[in-house]
Motif scaffolding. Sequence first.
Motif, PDB file in Angstrom:
ATOM      1  N   LYS A  50       3.214   3.099  11.247  1.00 53.19           N
ATOM      2  CA  LYS A  50       1.940   2.378  11.289  1.00 53.19           C
ATOM      3  C   LYS A  50       1.954   1.259  12.333  1.00 53.19           C
ATOM      4  O   LYS A  50       1.065   0.403  12.356  1.00 53.19           O
ATOM      5  CB  LYS A  50       1.614   1.814   9.905  1.00 53.19           C
ATOM      6  N   ASP A  89       0.834  -1.202   0.000  1.00 52.63           N
ATOM      7  CA  ASP A  89       0.000   0.000   0.000  1.00 52.63           C
ATOM      8  C   ASP A  89       0.871   1.254   0.000  1.00 52.63           C
ATOM      9  O   ASP A  89       0.598   2.214  -0.732  1.00 52.63           O
ATOM     10  CB  ASP A  89      -0.920  -0.010   1.224  1.00 52.63           C
ATOM     11  N   ILE A  90       1.919   1.260   0.807  1.00 53.85           N
ATOM     12  CA  ILE A  90       2.843   2.404   0.838  1.00 53.85           C
ATOM     13  C   ILE A  90       3.510   2.582  -0.510  1.00 53.85           C
ATOM     14  O   ILE A  90       3.585   3.693  -1.051  1.00 53.85           O
ATOM     15  CB  ILE A  90       3.894   2.204   1.945  1.00 53.85           C
ATOM     16  N   ARG A 136       0.965   3.871  -3.178  1.00 57.23           N
ATOM     17  CA  ARG A 136       0.505   5.253  -3.017  1.00 57.23           C
ATOM     18  C   ARG A 136       1.625   6.281  -3.139  1.00 57.23           C
ATOM     19  O   ARG A 136       1.395   7.388  -3.616  1.00 57.23           O
ATOM     20  CB  ARG A 136      -0.178   5.419  -1.653  1.00 57.23           C
ATOM     21  N   GLU A 137       2.830   5.938  -2.732  1.00 57.63           N
ATOM     22  CA  GLU A 137       3.848   6.966  -2.554  1.00 57.63           C
ATOM     23  C   GLU A 137       5.044   6.862  -3.495  1.00 57.63           C
ATOM     24  O   GLU A 137       5.939   7.712  -3.440  1.00 57.63           O
ATOM     25  CB  GLU A 137       4.354   6.950  -1.101  1.00 57.63           C
ATOM     26  N   LEU A 148      11.259   3.043   3.857  1.00 59.79           N
ATOM     27  CA  LEU A 148      10.151   2.093   3.962  1.00 59.79           C
ATOM     28  C   LEU A 148      10.010   1.565   5.386  1.00 59.79           C
ATOM     29  O   LEU A 148       8.890   1.434   5.908  1.00 59.79           O
ATOM     30  CB  LEU A 148      10.360   0.931   2.986  1.00 59.79           C
ATOM     31  N   LYS A 156       8.340   4.239   7.475  1.00 61.71           N
ATOM     32  CA  LYS A 156       6.905   4.401   7.202  1.00 61.71           C
ATOM     33  C   LYS A 156       6.110   3.231   7.788  1.00 61.71           C
ATOM     34  O   LYS A 156       4.980   3.412   8.251  1.00 61.71           O
ATOM     35  CB  LYS A 156       6.667   4.532   5.705  1.00 61.71           C
ATOM     36  N   LEU A 157       6.668   2.028   7.752  1.00 59.90           N
ATOM     37  CA  LEU A 157       6.009   0.893   8.400  1.00 59.90           C
ATOM     38  C   LEU A 157       5.961   1.088   9.908  1.00 59.90           C
ATOM     39  O   LEU A 157       4.945   0.788  10.564  1.00 59.90           O
ATOM     40  CB  LEU A 157       6.739  -0.407   8.054  1.00 59.90           C
TER      41      LEU A 157
END
Length: 327
Positions: free
Chosen positions: A40, A16-17, A20-21, A33, A36-37
Amino acid sequence: MPKNAGQKIKLLMLYDILQRETDEEHPLSTEELIEKLREKGIEAAPRVLPRDISLLNEYGFEVLSYKKKSYYYYVAYRRFDTAELRVLIDAVQAANFIPEAHTEDLARRLAGLAGKHRAELLGRQTICFDTAKKNNMSIFYNIDGIERAIESGKKVSFRYFTLDYAKNKVYHRNGERYIVNPIVLICERDNYYLVCYDDRHEGTANYRLDRMDGLKIEEENIAERSEYKEFNPHTYRRQEFSMYVGALTEAEFVIDPSLSEEVFDKFGTGVPLHPDEEGNLHFRAKVQISPAFFRWIIGSLGKIRLQAPEEAVEKFREFVAKIKAEY
Protein backbone atom coordinates in the motif's frame (compact mmCIF):
# COMPACT_ATOMS: atom_id res chain seq x y z
CA MET A 1 2.22 7.68 -1.95
CA PRO A 2 4.64 10.26 -0.44
CA LYS A 3 6.52 8.88 2.54
CA ASN A 4 5.21 11.44 5.03
CA ALA A 5 1.60 10.94 3.93
CA GLY A 6 2.00 7.17 4.25
CA GLN A 7 3.35 7.46 7.78
CA LYS A 8 0.44 9.64 8.83
CA ILE A 9 -2.08 6.96 7.97
CA LYS A 10 0.08 3.94 8.84
CA LEU A 11 -1.81 3.11 12.04
CA LEU A 12 -5.15 3.31 10.23
CA MET A 13 -3.95 1.05 7.43
CA LEU A 14 -2.33 -1.35 9.88
CA TYR A 15 -5.54 -1.79 11.86
CA ASP A 16 -7.59 -2.08 8.66
CA ILE A 17 -5.39 -4.97 7.50
CA LEU A 18 -5.64 -6.68 10.88
CA GLN A 19 -9.42 -6.15 11.03
CA ARG A 20 -10.08 -7.51 7.55
CA GLU A 21 -7.55 -10.32 7.27
CA THR A 22 -6.93 -11.78 10.72
CA ASP A 23 -8.70 -13.72 13.44
CA GLU A 24 -7.67 -16.27 16.08
CA GLU A 25 -7.06 -18.93 13.44
CA HIS A 26 -5.47 -16.62 10.85
CA PRO A 27 -2.84 -14.36 12.46
CA LEU A 28 -0.26 -12.40 10.44
CA SER A 29 3.43 -12.34 11.29
CA THR A 30 5.52 -9.20 11.60
CA GLU A 31 7.03 -9.85 8.17
CA GLU A 32 3.60 -10.42 6.56
CA LEU A 33 2.23 -7.20 8.02
CA ILE A 34 5.24 -5.22 6.81
CA GLU A 35 4.79 -6.66 3.31
CA LYS A 36 1.08 -5.83 3.21
CA LEU A 37 1.82 -2.26 4.32
CA ARG A 38 4.54 -2.02 1.65
CA GLU A 39 1.98 -3.09 -0.98
CA LYS A 40 0.00 0.00 0.00
CA GLY A 41 3.06 2.24 -0.29
CA ILE A 42 3.74 2.44 3.45
CA GLU A 43 7.15 1.56 4.85
CA ALA A 44 7.44 -0.12 8.25
CA ALA A 45 10.41 -1.57 10.13
CA PRO A 46 10.41 -4.78 12.22
CA ARG A 47 11.58 -2.92 15.31
CA VAL A 48 8.91 -0.19 14.93
CA LEU A 49 5.88 -2.40 14.23
CA PRO A 50 5.52 -3.65 17.86
CA ARG A 51 5.38 -0.01 19.01
CA ASP A 52 2.63 0.66 16.46
CA ILE A 53 0.67 -2.33 17.78
CA SER A 54 1.12 -1.09 21.35
CA LEU A 55 -0.16 2.33 20.34
CA LEU A 56 -3.29 0.77 18.81
CA ASN A 57 -3.90 -1.15 22.04
CA GLU A 58 -3.33 1.98 24.09
CA TYR A 59 -6.19 3.70 22.27
CA GLY A 60 -8.60 0.79 22.63
CA PHE A 61 -8.05 -1.04 19.30
CA GLU A 62 -7.38 -4.45 20.80
CA VAL A 63 -4.75 -6.43 18.90
CA LEU A 64 -3.61 -9.75 20.39
CA SER A 65 -0.26 -11.41 19.75
CA TYR A 66 1.86 -14.44 20.50
CA LYS A 67 5.41 -15.47 19.64
CA LYS A 68 6.77 -18.52 17.83
CA LYS A 69 9.72 -17.94 15.51
CA SER A 70 8.24 -14.51 14.92
CA TYR A 71 5.55 -12.39 16.52
CA TYR A 72 2.04 -13.04 15.20
CA TYR A 73 -0.84 -10.57 15.49
CA TYR A 74 -4.60 -10.82 15.13
CA VAL A 75 -7.85 -9.07 16.01
CA ALA A 76 -10.25 -11.13 18.13
CA TYR A 77 -12.90 -8.60 19.14
CA ARG A 78 -15.47 -7.55 16.54
CA ARG A 79 -18.67 -5.57 16.88
CA PHE A 80 -20.64 -8.64 15.79
CA ASP A 81 -19.73 -12.26 16.23
CA THR A 82 -20.29 -14.80 13.45
CA ALA A 83 -23.62 -16.02 14.82
CA GLU A 84 -24.99 -12.47 15.08
CA LEU A 85 -23.91 -11.71 11.52
CA ARG A 86 -25.53 -14.95 10.34
CA VAL A 87 -28.83 -13.77 11.83
CA LEU A 88 -28.49 -10.31 10.25
CA ILE A 89 -27.62 -11.73 6.82
CA ASP A 90 -30.56 -14.15 6.97
CA ALA A 91 -32.85 -11.26 7.94
CA VAL A 92 -31.67 -9.22 4.94
CA GLN A 93 -32.18 -12.14 2.57
CA ALA A 94 -35.62 -12.95 3.96
CA ALA A 95 -36.94 -9.37 4.14
CA ASN A 96 -39.09 -8.73 1.09
CA PHE A 97 -39.05 -4.94 1.55
CA ILE A 98 -35.34 -4.88 0.63
CA PRO A 99 -35.08 -4.76 -3.20
CA GLU A 100 -33.34 -7.74 -4.75
CA ALA A 101 -30.67 -5.46 -6.25
CA HIS A 102 -29.63 -4.40 -2.74
CA THR A 103 -29.93 -7.77 -0.99
CA GLU A 104 -26.70 -9.35 -2.26
CA ASP A 105 -24.67 -6.18 -1.67
CA LEU A 106 -25.96 -5.74 1.89
CA ALA A 107 -25.35 -9.40 2.72
CA ARG A 108 -21.80 -9.17 1.35
CA ARG A 109 -21.00 -6.04 3.37
CA LEU A 110 -22.39 -7.57 6.56
CA ALA A 111 -20.29 -10.69 6.03
CA GLY A 112 -17.24 -8.46 5.58
CA LEU A 113 -17.59 -7.29 9.18
CA ALA A 114 -16.48 -10.76 10.26
CA GLY A 115 -13.14 -10.45 8.50
CA LYS A 116 -12.02 -12.02 5.22
CA HIS A 117 -11.85 -15.67 6.34
CA ARG A 118 -15.17 -15.81 8.17
CA ALA A 119 -16.82 -13.74 5.42
CA GLU A 120 -15.98 -16.59 3.04
CA LEU A 121 -17.57 -19.05 5.47
CA LEU A 122 -20.70 -16.94 5.79
CA GLY A 123 -20.88 -16.68 2.01
CA ARG A 124 -20.70 -20.45 1.58
CA GLN A 125 -23.51 -20.92 4.11
CA THR A 126 -25.92 -18.57 2.37
CA ILE A 127 -29.54 -19.68 2.70
CA CYS A 128 -31.85 -19.04 -0.25
CA PHE A 129 -35.22 -17.83 1.03
CA ASP A 130 -38.30 -18.15 -1.15
CA THR A 131 -39.06 -14.46 -0.74
CA ALA A 132 -40.94 -12.26 -3.19
CA LYS A 133 -38.81 -9.13 -3.14
CA LYS A 134 -40.18 -5.64 -3.62
CA ASN A 135 -38.69 -3.63 -6.48
CA ASN A 136 -39.21 -0.10 -5.17
CA MET A 137 -35.64 1.19 -5.10
CA SER A 138 -36.63 4.37 -3.23
CA ILE A 139 -37.28 2.61 0.09
CA PHE A 140 -33.84 3.47 1.49
CA TYR A 141 -34.25 7.08 0.41
CA ASN A 142 -37.64 7.13 2.15
CA ILE A 143 -36.20 5.66 5.37
CA ASP A 144 -33.39 8.22 5.38
CA GLY A 145 -35.71 11.14 4.65
CA ILE A 146 -38.24 10.21 7.32
CA GLU A 147 -35.53 9.67 9.95
CA ARG A 148 -34.05 13.10 9.15
CA ALA A 149 -37.52 14.69 9.32
CA ILE A 150 -38.21 13.16 12.75
CA GLU A 151 -34.82 14.28 14.01
CA SER A 152 -35.34 17.85 12.79
CA GLY A 153 -39.01 18.00 13.86
CA LYS A 154 -40.42 18.52 10.34
CA LYS A 155 -43.46 17.19 8.52
CA VAL A 156 -43.10 14.99 5.46
CA SER A 157 -45.17 14.75 2.29
CA PHE A 158 -45.49 12.05 -0.37
CA ARG A 159 -47.78 10.57 -2.97
CA TYR A 160 -49.24 7.18 -2.08
CA PHE A 161 -50.15 4.37 -4.46
CA THR A 162 -51.21 0.75 -4.78
CA LEU A 163 -50.67 -1.56 -7.74
CA ASP A 164 -53.43 -2.73 -10.06
CA TYR A 165 -53.58 -6.17 -11.71
CA ALA A 166 -51.09 -5.05 -14.39
CA LYS A 167 -48.65 -3.72 -11.74
CA ASN A 168 -49.40 -0.13 -12.67
CA LYS A 169 -49.33 2.50 -9.92
CA VAL A 170 -52.77 3.77 -8.91
CA TYR A 171 -52.35 6.93 -6.85
CA HIS A 172 -54.68 7.64 -3.94
CA ARG A 173 -56.46 11.00 -3.81
CA ASN A 174 -55.82 11.41 -7.56
CA GLY A 175 -52.13 11.88 -6.86
CA GLU A 176 -52.57 14.63 -4.25
CA ARG A 177 -49.70 14.72 -1.76
CA TYR A 178 -50.21 13.47 1.78
CA ILE A 179 -48.77 15.86 4.39
CA VAL A 180 -48.27 14.17 7.76
CA ASN A 181 -46.52 14.44 11.10
CA PRO A 182 -44.10 11.47 11.36
CA ILE A 183 -43.83 9.60 14.66
CA VAL A 184 -41.77 6.47 14.06
CA LEU A 185 -40.85 3.79 11.52
CA ILE A 186 -41.99 0.23 12.28
CA CYS A 187 -41.07 -3.00 10.53
CA GLU A 188 -44.02 -5.39 10.61
CA ARG A 189 -44.80 -8.51 8.59
CA ASP A 190 -42.03 -7.95 6.01
CA ASN A 191 -42.96 -4.32 5.38
CA TYR A 192 -41.73 -0.96 6.67
CA TYR A 193 -44.43 1.44 7.83
CA LEU A 194 -44.48 5.10 8.75
CA VAL A 195 -46.68 5.68 11.81
CA CYS A 196 -47.93 9.27 11.66
CA TYR A 197 -50.90 11.61 12.06
CA ASP A 198 -52.24 14.55 10.11
CA ASP A 199 -53.54 17.91 11.31
CA ARG A 200 -57.20 17.25 10.49
CA HIS A 201 -57.94 13.88 12.09
CA GLU A 202 -57.62 12.14 15.44
CA GLY A 203 -55.53 9.01 15.83
CA THR A 204 -52.65 7.62 13.83
CA ALA A 205 -52.28 6.26 10.31
CA ASN A 206 -49.81 3.75 8.85
CA TYR A 207 -48.27 3.99 5.37
CA ARG A 208 -46.01 1.47 3.67
CA LEU A 209 -42.70 2.96 2.61
CA ASP A 210 -42.53 0.94 -0.61
CA ARG A 211 -45.84 2.55 -1.66
CA MET A 212 -44.55 6.13 -1.30
CA ASP A 213 -43.44 8.28 -4.21
CA GLY A 214 -41.59 11.58 -4.10
CA LEU A 215 -41.05 11.79 -0.35
CA LYS A 216 -40.16 15.33 0.72
CA ILE A 217 -39.21 16.92 4.04
CA GLU A 218 -41.45 19.96 4.51
CA GLU A 219 -40.41 23.30 5.96
CA GLU A 220 -43.34 23.23 8.38
CA ASN A 221 -42.67 21.97 11.90
CA ILE A 222 -44.44 18.90 13.28
CA ALA A 223 -47.72 19.81 14.97
CA GLU A 224 -46.99 18.35 18.40
CA ARG A 225 -49.67 16.36 20.22
CA SER A 226 -49.16 15.47 23.84
CA GLU A 227 -50.50 11.92 23.44
CA TYR A 228 -47.63 11.01 21.10
CA LYS A 229 -44.73 12.46 23.11
CA GLU A 230 -44.27 9.14 24.93
CA PHE A 231 -45.23 6.98 21.95
CA ASN A 232 -44.16 3.36 22.51
CA PRO A 233 -43.74 1.44 19.22
CA HIS A 234 -43.55 -1.92 21.01
CA THR A 235 -46.92 -1.39 22.71
CA TYR A 236 -48.35 -0.11 19.43
CA ARG A 237 -47.29 -3.25 17.57
CA ARG A 238 -49.00 -5.46 20.15
CA GLN A 239 -52.24 -3.49 19.88
CA GLU A 240 -52.51 -3.43 16.08
CA PHE A 241 -53.04 -6.32 13.67
CA SER A 242 -51.16 -6.28 10.35
CA MET A 243 -50.81 -2.48 10.71
CA TYR A 244 -54.58 -1.95 10.27
CA VAL A 245 -55.61 1.07 12.32
CA GLY A 246 -58.79 0.84 14.37
CA ALA A 247 -60.41 2.08 17.56
CA LEU A 248 -58.22 1.25 20.58
CA THR A 249 -60.28 -0.91 22.91
CA GLU A 250 -59.64 -2.97 26.02
CA ALA A 251 -61.04 -6.37 25.12
CA GLU A 252 -61.68 -9.55 27.07
CA PHE A 253 -60.89 -12.98 25.60
CA VAL A 254 -61.36 -16.65 26.36
CA ILE A 255 -58.88 -19.00 24.68
CA ASP A 256 -58.02 -22.64 24.47
CA PRO A 257 -54.90 -23.41 26.55
CA SER A 258 -53.08 -24.58 23.41
CA LEU A 259 -52.95 -20.94 22.24
CA SER A 260 -51.26 -19.48 25.32
CA GLU A 261 -47.93 -19.27 23.48
CA GLU A 262 -49.56 -17.36 20.61
CA VAL A 263 -51.04 -14.88 23.08
CA PHE A 264 -47.61 -14.34 24.67
CA ASP A 265 -46.06 -13.86 21.21
CA LYS A 266 -48.67 -11.27 20.31
CA PHE A 267 -49.20 -9.36 23.57
CA GLY A 268 -46.08 -10.15 25.57
CA THR A 269 -45.45 -12.44 28.53
CA GLY A 270 -46.67 -9.74 30.92
CA VAL A 271 -50.28 -10.54 30.05
CA PRO A 272 -51.81 -12.60 32.91
CA LEU A 273 -53.82 -15.67 31.85
CA HIS A 274 -56.50 -16.85 34.30
CA PRO A 275 -57.84 -20.44 34.06
CA ASP A 276 -61.52 -21.14 34.66
CA GLU A 277 -63.26 -24.30 35.91
CA GLU A 278 -63.61 -25.64 32.36
CA GLY A 279 -59.89 -25.37 31.66
CA ASN A 280 -60.08 -22.35 29.36
CA LEU A 281 -57.91 -19.26 29.84
CA HIS A 282 -59.16 -15.67 30.24
CA PHE A 283 -57.18 -12.49 29.63
CA ARG A 284 -57.61 -8.79 28.85
CA ALA A 285 -55.59 -6.73 26.34
CA LYS A 286 -55.82 -3.44 24.50
CA VAL A 287 -56.30 -3.98 20.76
CA GLN A 288 -57.23 -1.95 17.71
CA ILE A 289 -60.58 -3.18 16.41
CA SER A 290 -60.12 -3.77 12.67
CA PRO A 291 -60.83 -6.37 9.96
CA ALA A 292 -57.35 -7.84 10.54
CA PHE A 293 -58.17 -8.29 14.23
CA PHE A 294 -61.38 -10.14 13.35
CA ARG A 295 -59.50 -12.34 10.85
CA TRP A 296 -57.05 -13.26 13.62
CA ILE A 297 -59.96 -14.51 15.75
CA ILE A 298 -61.52 -16.41 12.83
CA GLY A 299 -58.17 -18.05 12.05
CA SER A 300 -58.15 -19.70 15.47
CA LEU A 301 -61.14 -21.85 14.40
CA GLY A 302 -63.04 -21.11 17.58
CA LYS A 303 -60.10 -21.37 19.98
CA ILE A 304 -60.12 -17.59 20.55
CA ARG A 305 -63.42 -16.04 21.64
CA LEU A 306 -64.01 -12.32 22.03
CA GLN A 307 -66.08 -11.76 25.19
CA ALA A 308 -66.22 -7.99 25.65
CA PRO A 309 -66.91 -5.17 25.10
CA GLU A 310 -70.32 -5.92 23.61
CA GLU A 311 -69.89 -3.28 20.88
CA ALA A 312 -66.77 -5.07 19.59
CA VAL A 313 -68.51 -8.46 19.84
CA GLU A 314 -71.41 -7.15 17.77
CA LYS A 315 -69.05 -5.79 15.10
CA PHE A 316 -67.38 -9.20 14.97
CA ARG A 317 -70.76 -10.92 14.47
CA GLU A 318 -71.51 -8.52 11.62
CA PHE A 319 -68.11 -9.27 10.09
CA VAL A 320 -68.75 -13.02 10.22
CA ALA A 321 -72.29 -12.61 8.85
CA LYS A 322 -70.96 -10.62 5.88
CA ILE A 323 -68.47 -13.39 5.07
CA LYS A 324 -71.21 -16.03 5.26
CA ALA A 325 -73.42 -13.97 2.96
CA GLU A 326 -70.72 -13.98 0.30
CA TYR A 327 -70.51 -17.80 0.18
